[in-house]
Design an enzyme around this catalytic site. Structure first.
Site, short mmCIF file in Angstrom:
data_model
loop_
_atom_site.label_atom_id
_atom_site.label_comp_id
_atom_site.label_asym_id
_atom_site.label_seq_id
_atom_site.Cartn_x
_atom_site.Cartn_y
_atom_site.Cartn_z
N ASP A 6 -43.46 32.50 111.99
CA ASP A 6 -43.63 31.10 112.39
C ASP A 6 -44.46 31.14 113.66
O ASP A 6 -44.09 31.82 114.62
CB ASP A 6 -42.23 30.52 112.61
CG ASP A 6 -42.14 29.35 113.57
OD1 ASP A 6 -43.17 28.84 114.03
OD2 ASP A 6 -41.02 28.95 113.88
N ASP A 89 -39.10 21.18 110.89
CA ASP A 89 -38.49 22.06 111.88
C ASP A 89 -37.70 21.19 112.84
O ASP A 89 -38.27 20.51 113.68
CB ASP A 89 -39.58 22.84 112.61
CG ASP A 89 -39.04 23.78 113.68
OD1 ASP A 89 -37.83 24.05 113.69
OD2 ASP A 89 -39.86 24.24 114.51
N GLU A 91 -35.22 21.34 115.65
CA GLU A 91 -34.56 22.15 116.67
C GLU A 91 -33.98 21.32 117.79
O GLU A 91 -33.13 21.79 118.54
CB GLU A 91 -35.57 23.14 117.28
CG GLU A 91 -36.14 24.11 116.30
CD GLU A 91 -37.15 25.05 116.95
OE1 GLU A 91 -37.00 25.38 118.15
OE2 GLU A 91 -38.09 25.46 116.26
#
Length: 120
Positions: A6, A89, A91
């Protein structure tokens, strides 16, 4: 096990040939967050030129408009046949957003991207 990585602008310049020789088979590259990731296009070209499977991801913020985030990602990602499925994604758990709101907004992003590109 299949190895990949990534990457984003935080990784600066990447030697994609070295990545491929290290046994990695795929790369997910950050496409967007608030704006375009400044290394997305060069990373996409480099990863593909090195023979890696390529995928794009969006760094999600639950406090921001989910549909606008999806639209930004779709405009910038330039998704092509044969690429890995787009990725959300998540987070960050932004303050001021309940868990239910955050999950609902993530689902809006996922649904918007799926409708646009036909991939879950």
């Amino acid at each position: 096990m299949v190895a990949g990585l990534d990457v984003s602008h935080w990784d600066e310049k990447i030697n994609w040939s070295l990545v491929r020789r290290s046994g990695r088979e795929f790369a997910f590259c950050k496409c967007s967050e608030y704006t375009a990731d400044k290394t997305y296009k060069i990373n996409k070209v480099g990863a593909k030129a090195a023979g890696l499977l390529f995928g794009a991801y969006h760094f999600f913020h639950p406090s921001r408009d989910a549909r606008a985030q999806a639209d930004l990602f779709l405009r910038l990602a330039d998704l092509q046949p044969g690429e890995l499925h787009p990725v959300l994604d998540w987070e960050s758990n932004d303050s001021g957003v309940s868990r239910a709101q955050a999950v609902s907004r993530a689902q809006i992003w996922l649904d918007t991207v799926e409708r646009a590109c036909g991939k879950t």
